[in-house]
Write a protein that holds these residues in place. Structure first.
Motif, PDB file in Angstrom:
ATOM      1  N   PRO A   7      60.553  49.818  31.745  1.00  0.00           N
ATOM      2  CA  PRO A   7      59.449  49.528  30.820  1.00  0.00           C
ATOM      3  C   PRO A   7      58.296  50.500  30.996  1.00  0.00           C
ATOM      4  N   TYR A   8      57.491  50.625  29.949  1.00  0.00           N
ATOM      5  CA  TYR A   8      56.313  51.491  29.993  1.00  0.00           C
ATOM      6  C   TYR A   8      55.239  50.886  29.103  1.00  0.00           C
ATOM      7  N   PHE A  42      55.054  51.893  34.647  1.00  0.00           N
ATOM      8  CA  PHE A  42      55.989  51.876  35.766  1.00  0.00           C
ATOM      9  C   PHE A  42      56.793  53.170  35.837  1.00  0.00           C
ATOM     10  N   HIS A  43      57.117  53.728  34.673  1.00  0.00           N
ATOM     11  CA  HIS A  43      57.915  54.942  34.598  1.00  0.00           C
ATOM     12  C   HIS A  43      57.394  55.806  33.455  1.00  0.00           C
ATOM     13  N   SER A  44      57.618  57.097  33.566  1.00  0.00           N
ATOM     14  CA  SER A  44      57.304  58.014  32.460  1.00  0.00           C
ATOM     15  C   SER A  44      58.367  59.089  32.427  1.00  0.00           C
ATOM     16  N   LEU A  45      59.472  58.776  31.758  1.00  0.00           N
ATOM     17  CA  LEU A  45      60.587  59.718  31.763  1.00  0.00           C
ATOM     18  C   LEU A  45      61.406  59.541  30.486  1.00  0.00           C
ATOM     19  N   THR A  46      61.858  60.659  29.942  1.00  0.00           N
ATOM     20  CA  THR A  46      62.701  60.662  28.749  1.00  0.00           C
ATOM     21  C   THR A  46      63.823  61.673  28.945  1.00  0.00           C
ATOM     22  N   MET A  47      65.017  61.267  28.551  1.00  0.00           N
ATOM     23  CA  MET A  47      66.175  62.175  28.546  1.00  0.00           C
ATOM     24  C   MET A  47      66.434  62.608  27.110  1.00  0.00           C
ATOM     25  N   VAL A  48      66.656  63.907  26.923  1.00  0.00           N
ATOM     26  CA  VAL A  48      66.885  64.486  25.603  1.00  0.00           C
ATOM     27  C   VAL A  48      68.213  65.227  25.625  1.00  0.00           C
ATOM     28  N   ARG A  49      69.107  64.865  24.687  1.00  0.00           N
ATOM     29  CA  ARG A  49      70.391  65.564  24.598  1.00  0.00           C
ATOM     30  C   ARG A  49      70.376  66.554  23.443  1.00  0.00           C
ATOM     31  N   LEU A  50      70.891  67.735  23.696  1.00  0.00           N
ATOM     32  CA  LEU A  50      70.966  68.764  22.672  1.00  0.00           C
ATOM     33  C   LEU A  50      72.148  68.525  21.742  1.00  0.00           C
ATOM     34  N   ALA A  51      72.014  68.987  20.494  1.00  0.00           N
ATOM     35  CA  ALA A  51      73.098  68.843  19.523  1.00  0.00           C
ATOM     36  C   ALA A  51      74.235  69.816  19.795  1.00  0.00           C
ATOM     37  N   TYR A  82      56.784  55.373  41.564  1.00  0.00           N
ATOM     38  CA  TYR A  82      57.530  56.462  40.934  1.00  0.00           C
ATOM     39  C   TYR A  82      56.644  57.644  40.566  1.00  0.00           C
ATOM     40  N   MET A  83      55.444  57.702  41.132  1.00  0.00           N
ATOM     41  CA  MET A  83      54.521  58.807  40.900  1.00  0.00           C
ATOM     42  C   MET A  83      54.473  59.729  42.118  1.00  0.00           C
ATOM     43  N   ILE A  84      54.251  61.021  41.843  1.00  0.00           N
ATOM     44  CA  ILE A  84      53.958  61.994  42.885  1.00  0.00           C
ATOM     45  C   ILE A  84      52.785  62.834  42.402  1.00  0.00           C
ATOM     46  N   CYS A  85      51.852  63.124  43.299  1.00  0.00           N
ATOM     47  CA  CYS A  85      50.618  63.801  42.914  1.00  0.00           C
ATOM     48  C   CYS A  85      50.540  65.180  43.566  1.00  0.00           C
ATOM     49  N   ALA A  86      49.984  66.117  42.834  1.00  0.00           N
ATOM     50  CA  ALA A  86      49.853  67.482  43.345  1.00  0.00           C
ATOM     51  C   ALA A  86      48.560  68.084  42.826  1.00  0.00           C
TER      52      ALA A  86
END
Length: 267
Positions: free
Chosen positions: A100-101, A108-117, A187-191
């Motif tokens: 969920p976001y 809680f998370h910020s991620l997306t998977m993208v598939r190419l055609a 699920y965060m990392i800071c820099a």
């Protein structure tokens, strides 16, 4: 003499508006094509970055989330205002957001998977970045790249790919700078920290440490306050989710039928 003074005064008056609107130069341009995994996602109002992890798949932020067949993935880019002959422009076929976001309360998370055609063609300008085999540690030096401003409070995108070098900071240091309306996530990392170049404003900007994908930009806090670290998705915790998404959604080829398995959206 009076005429000369009048001309000088008018010239100064005409110059003053320009001096107030001139932007600070932004010099942190990457060596061209030194980040062959960097992907530009664009079209239909979307402009953001992602990381190529194999010939079919890109990882980006939840906020970026392009739309299938409305947006394009451009690989092998550096200067986005010209065609350099190194680019591969490929349609987006499938987008899977991690949930969920809730961007207004508790992410809680910020991620997306993208598939190419169609699959990317690997060459010296287009290469995947390995997923992490370990988690980045505080004090480790990493690189962040994207097509955004590296100047705090200047948010216009830039035509050239930018690169900055940032140190990973411990979780408590990052939590201390969080605004009150957001909550910390494991699920965060800071820099980035004071007196370092910790601003690169590009949704989905890519953080690489020791040759591995360790972060995708979540919040660019360092662009609001130069003393604060910016927040990235902690990619070392997502290997299982990424693998499950790819396994359940294999691209259609002449030898592989399109997967019909229900999409797995949770870790």
């Amino acid at each position: 003499m009076n005429l000369l003074l009048l001309v000088i005064a008018l010239g100064l008056a005409g110059a003053s508006p320009l001096s107030t609107t001139t932007k600070t130069p932004d010099y942190k341009v990457c060596q061209p094509h030194s980040r062959p995994w960097q992907v530009r996602l664009h079209g239909a109002g979307v402009t953001c970055s992602g990381a190529l992890i194999n010939e079919w798949w890109i990882v980006t932020s939840f906020e970026c989330a392009p739309r299938p067949y409305e947006n394009i993935a451009s690989l092998g880019e550096h200067d986005i205002t010209v065609e350099e002959g190194t680019e591969q422009h490929i349609d987006i076929d499938l987008v899977i957001r991690h949930g969920p976001y809730d961007s207004t309360r508790s992410p809680f998370h910020s991620l997306t998977m993208v598939r190419l055609a169609s699959p990317a063609r690997f060459n010296q300008f287009v290469q995947p970045i390995p997923l992490p085999s370990r988690c980045a540690q505080p004090g480790e030096t990493c690189s962040v790249s994207g097509w955004g401003s590296t100047i705090p409070n200047q948010y216009e995108p830039d035509q050239h790919l930018k690169c900055i070098t940032v140190p990973v900071v411990d979780d408590q240091t990052c939590m201390n700078t969080f605004p009150g309306y957001l909550h910390w996530s494991w699920y965060m990392i800071c820099a980035g920290q004071a007196n370092t170049d910790n601003c690169l404003n590009d949704r989905g900007g890519v953080m690489v440490c020791d040759g591995q994908l360790q972060g995708v930009q979540w919040f660019a806090f360092g662009c609001r306050n130069p003393a604060h670290a910016s927040v990235h998705s902690k990619m070392c915790l997502y290997n299982n989710w990424i693998k499950s998404v790819m396994d359940a959604n294999k691209p259609f080829t002449s030898t592989t039928p399109r997967a019909t398995t229900r999409l797995q959206r949770e870790i």
